[in-house]
Design an enzyme around this catalytic site. Structure first.
Site, PDB file in Angstrom:
ATOM      1  N   CYS A  87     -21.617  50.782  -1.984  1.00  0.00           N
ATOM      2  CA  CYS A  87     -21.933  50.504  -0.580  1.00  0.00           C
ATOM      3  C   CYS A  87     -22.479  49.083  -0.471  1.00  0.00           C
ATOM      4  O   CYS A  87     -22.185  48.340   0.460  1.00  0.00           O
ATOM      5  CB  CYS A  87     -22.987  51.479  -0.053  1.00  0.00           C
ATOM      6  SG  CYS A  87     -22.553  53.216  -0.197  1.00  0.00           S
ATOM      7  N   CYS A  90     -20.490  45.563   0.130  1.00  0.00           N
ATOM      8  CA  CYS A  90     -20.239  45.029   1.472  1.00  0.00           C
ATOM      9  C   CYS A  90     -21.519  44.924   2.302  1.00  0.00           C
ATOM     10  O   CYS A  90     -21.642  44.060   3.148  1.00  0.00           O
ATOM     11  CB  CYS A  90     -19.238  45.903   2.222  1.00  0.00           C
ATOM     12  SG  CYS A  90     -17.597  45.923   1.481  1.00  0.00           S
ATOM     13  N   HIS A  91     -22.441  45.887   2.096  1.00  0.00           N
ATOM     14  CA  HIS A  91     -23.681  45.907   2.883  1.00  0.00           C
ATOM     15  C   HIS A  91     -24.849  45.679   1.933  1.00  0.00           C
ATOM     16  O   HIS A  91     -25.543  46.616   1.541  1.00  0.00           O
ATOM     17  CB  HIS A  91     -23.841  47.246   3.615  1.00  0.00           C
ATOM     18  CG  HIS A  91     -22.590  47.683   4.326  1.00  0.00           C
ATOM     19  ND1 HIS A  91     -22.150  47.085   5.487  1.00  0.00           N
ATOM     20  CD2 HIS A  91     -21.677  48.653   4.056  1.00  0.00           C
ATOM     21  CE1 HIS A  91     -21.022  47.674   5.897  1.00  0.00           C
ATOM     22  NE2 HIS A  91     -20.731  48.622   5.036  1.00  0.00           N
ATOM     23  N   CYS A 188     -24.614  76.274  25.680  1.00  0.00           N
ATOM     24  CA  CYS A 188     -25.715  75.497  25.088  1.00  0.00           C
ATOM     25  C   CYS A 188     -26.822  75.326  26.132  1.00  0.00           C
ATOM     26  O   CYS A 188     -28.009  75.476  25.847  1.00  0.00           O
ATOM     27  CB  CYS A 188     -25.236  74.114  24.658  1.00  0.00           C
ATOM     28  SG  CYS A 188     -23.785  74.091  23.599  1.00  0.00           S
ATOM     29  N   CYS A 191     -29.821  77.943  26.977  1.00  0.00           N
ATOM     30  CA  CYS A 191     -31.056  77.908  26.199  1.00  0.00           C
ATOM     31  C   CYS A 191     -31.740  76.546  26.332  1.00  0.00           C
ATOM     32  O   CYS A 191     -32.918  76.462  26.637  1.00  0.00           O
ATOM     33  CB  CYS A 191     -30.771  78.161  24.718  1.00  0.00           C
ATOM     34  SG  CYS A 191     -30.443  79.885  24.332  1.00  0.00           S
ATOM     35  N   HIS A 192     -30.981  75.495  26.081  1.00  0.00           N
ATOM     36  CA  HIS A 192     -31.617  74.195  25.823  1.00  0.00           C
ATOM     37  C   HIS A 192     -31.844  73.334  27.060  1.00  0.00           C
ATOM     38  O   HIS A 192     -32.574  72.355  26.995  1.00  0.00           O
ATOM     39  CB  HIS A 192     -30.808  73.440  24.762  1.00  0.00           C
ATOM     40  CG  HIS A 192     -30.743  74.201  23.463  1.00  0.00           C
ATOM     41  ND1 HIS A 192     -31.861  74.451  22.705  1.00  0.00           N
ATOM     42  CD2 HIS A 192     -29.709  74.806  22.825  1.00  0.00           C
ATOM     43  CE1 HIS A 192     -31.514  75.156  21.638  1.00  0.00           C
ATOM     44  NE2 HIS A 192     -30.216  75.395  21.682  1.00  0.00           N
ATOM     45  N   ARG A 229     -25.880  72.637  12.311  1.00  0.00           N
ATOM     46  CA  ARG A 229     -26.731  73.239  13.338  1.00  0.00           C
ATOM     47  C   ARG A 229     -25.890  73.793  14.483  1.00  0.00           C
ATOM     48  O   ARG A 229     -26.152  74.880  14.984  1.00  0.00           O
ATOM     49  CB  ARG A 229     -27.743  72.204  13.863  1.00  0.00           C
ATOM     50  CG  ARG A 229     -28.872  72.826  14.677  1.00  0.00           C
ATOM     51  CD  ARG A 229     -29.735  73.682  13.772  1.00  0.00           C
ATOM     52  NE  ARG A 229     -30.731  74.469  14.502  1.00  0.00           N
ATOM     53  CZ  ARG A 229     -30.524  75.682  15.001  1.00  0.00           C
ATOM     54  NH1 ARG A 229     -29.332  76.240  14.891  1.00  0.00           N
ATOM     55  NH2 ARG A 229     -31.495  76.331  15.603  1.00  0.00           N
ATOM     56  N   CYS A 233     -25.808  77.623  15.846  1.00  0.00           N
ATOM     57  CA  CYS A 233     -26.002  77.984  17.244  1.00  0.00           C
ATOM     58  C   CYS A 233     -24.828  78.818  17.752  1.00  0.00           C
ATOM     59  O   CYS A 233     -25.015  79.838  18.412  1.00  0.00           O
ATOM     60  CB  CYS A 233     -26.128  76.730  18.109  1.00  0.00           C
ATOM     61  SG  CYS A 233     -27.829  76.230  18.404  1.00  0.00           S
TER      62      CYS A 233
END
Lengths: 272, 107, 156
Positions: A87, A90-91, A188, A191-192, A229, A233
């Site tokens: 990685c 390049c970075h 979704c 609930c949220h 996650r 759900c």
């Protein structure tokens, strides 16, 4: 008069409206905690829905077990791939080069003409630049790189682009969010958006914000991806979950991230 | 290979009581979980002993059982008296040892 | 339906592991099925050589409500001068309601300075956690702390 359920550890402040609010000898109190950067225009990070004990684990870099993955990601950064490149080839200065990356993903990808999640971008680099094989979203290597990259932007506000070419994908993600699904027939949002702060069985519902991902969940006993996650759900409402990295979830991720716009990156957050 | 993190002070005054925090990656498989697909019990595999030494002398140790959470965290105290070196050792049931050292200068 | 069952099992792996039947899994809190106060008492007897434990000196801190039983922060401290001739030798933590009651033991020395330690443990359900402190003079102290362990609504 608002009757807000008190949660242990929250600072309670009496409403200063005088005796009209006195019921017998009991003062009605509301929660008026200042959540600092964890609350933006009424949007609250999942951090604010945890207990003091769980927040304390997140806040201390040497108690937060997610930091083990961050450190591993840091070590992997300069580890050469099959073709000798790492990685770092390049970075070279990840603390600078990767700053602001996590808050901006998913992004519109010109090559495929659709959204690309950060895991998918990492995989593209692993395969094309380093000669490595693609990682699963929740492999040790992917979670290490993701928590490391995320942690570099810790504290930066989430800020995804939803206009221009991203717009139709944002709309798809939004439609997914409000679409009822599964045997429980819940979206979704049910609930949220409609019920954060209320109890679902013994858990407090949060706003389902994703500014802390990959998140170390006490339940998982390890960090996990946003898509893991989402799958959880979806299974909870007894719907068939989509695959990690599916277009459905990448679009949903874009919408949910926008839903929590301005909240700080907390990677690796600690949640229940 | 397990990976450990330790927060121990580099400097202290004689008589200071300092807190040391440690973390290590380990599944701490309790032997009480089943593989969801096959229904077979996943064999137990845990770290069962943690030892903290200073200049070779054990000042704190702990026995761990299957109920210690994955990626174990442990914090404890140490009373600084002289300069020297900490060594932290995690011993797992299969005999794998992970250790980490850290120097302390007492002014 | 099968899927649903897997979810429930997953959340209550301790109950399953303790050999409780399917009925107990559904009931969740059918406490008798995996209660182990006897096993805990046996373990304490072994650790203390049967010495009588007095309440006091030791303090075990647990969240009043643990958000997830898989990872519960626990902290212990014992009052002691921690000098060469008067210190805490060992602290044992015991979970009465776990299928196996042993959590961990800490061994201190005067070099510890303070008899303090913290870790994170798995607790199968709402229960009492017992702390036992063994002093250098052989005296044994104990404490009992109640902790509520929530069964999550969101398995995820």
């Amino acid at each position: 008069m608002k009757n807000v359920k008190s949660k242990r550890g929250w600072k309670l402040t009496s409403i200063a409206l005088g005796s009209t609010l006195m019921v017998g000898a009991m003062a009605i109190e509301v929660i008026a905690k200042d959540w600092g950067s964890h609350e933006v225009d009424g949007r609250r990070s999942g951090y604010t829905y945890m207990t003091d004990e769980t927040r304390a684990v997140q806040d201390d870099n040497f108690e937060n077990p997610g930091m083990l993955w961050v450190e591993n990601g840091e070590a992997l950064w300069s580890k050469a791939g099959a073709n000798g490149k790492s990685c770092a080839s390049c970075h070279a200065d990840p603390e600078k080069d990767m700053k602001g990356v996590m808050p901006a993903y998913p992004k519109f990808d010109k090559r495929t003409g659709k959204m690309i999640s950060l895991e998918q971008m990492v995989n593209r680099e692993l395969v094309e630049k380093m000669g490595e094989k693609a990682e699963k979203f929740d492999s040790k290597k992917m979670l290490s790189l993701m928590t490391y990259i995320g942690n570099i932007s810790k504290g930066m506000p989430v800020n995804v682009k939803i206009d221009g070419p991203a717009k139709p994908f944002f709309e798809k993600g939004k439609a997914f969010y409000y679409q009822r699904r599964g045997q429980l027939d819940l979206a979704c949002s049910n609930c949220h958006e409609d019920n954060p702060g209320k109890q679902i069985r013994a858990n407090t519902l949060s706003e389902g914000q994703i500014n802390g991902f990959p998140t170390y969940r006490l339940k998982w006993q390890k960090p996990g991806s946003v898509h893991r996650r989402f799958r959880g759900c979806n299974k909870n409402v007894r719907a068939k979950p989509y695959k990690a990295g599916s277009d459905e979830y990448v679009n949903l991720e874009l919408f949910v991230k926008w839903h929590g716009r301005g909240l700080p990156v907390e990677t690796p957050a600690v949640r229940n | 290979m397990a990976k450990a993190r330790v927060k121990a002070p580099k400097k202290a005054k004689a008589g200071d009581i300092v807190t040391i925090k440690t973390l290590i990656t380990h599944k701490m498989e309790s032997g009480r979980r089943k593989n969801k697909k096959t229904g077979e019990v996943i064999p137990r595999h845990i770290i069962d002993k943690f030892t903290a030494k200073f200049n070779g002398e054990t000042f704190f140790s702990s026995d761990w059982h299957g109920a210690i959470s994955a990626n174990p965290y442990m914090s404890f105290s140490f009373k600084a008296s002289k300069s020297g070196e900490f060594e932290f050792i995690w011993h797992d049931e299969k005999g794998e040892i992970t250790s980490k050292k850290s120097k302390l200068v007492v002014a | 339906m099968t899927k649903m069952k897997v979810e429930v099992l997953d959340r209550r792996q301790f109950v399953v592991a303790s050999g409780a039947g399917a009925a107990a899994i559904i009931a969740g809190f059918s406490s008798a099925a995996n209660a182990t106060p006897e096993k805990a008492a046996e373990w304490i007897k072994k650790l203390t050589n049967g010495a009588k434990a007095t309440e006091g000196k030791i303090k075990v801190d647990l969240p009043e409500i643990a958000e997830n039983g898989n990872t519960v922060p626990i902290k212990v401290s014992v009052e002691s001068p921690m000098t060469a001739d008067n210190y805490v030798k060992a602290v044992h933590l015991i979970a009465e309601g776990n299928p196996a009651p042993e959590l961990c033991s800490f061994y201190f020395t005067p070099m510890s300075g303070k008899a303090n330690a913290a870790t994170r443990v798995r607790l199968a359900r709402t229960q009492k956690v017992i702390g036992i402190a063994v002093m250098s003079d052989g005296k044994v102290y104990m404490s009992q702390t109640q902790v509520k362990v929530t069964i999550g609504g969101c398995g995820g």
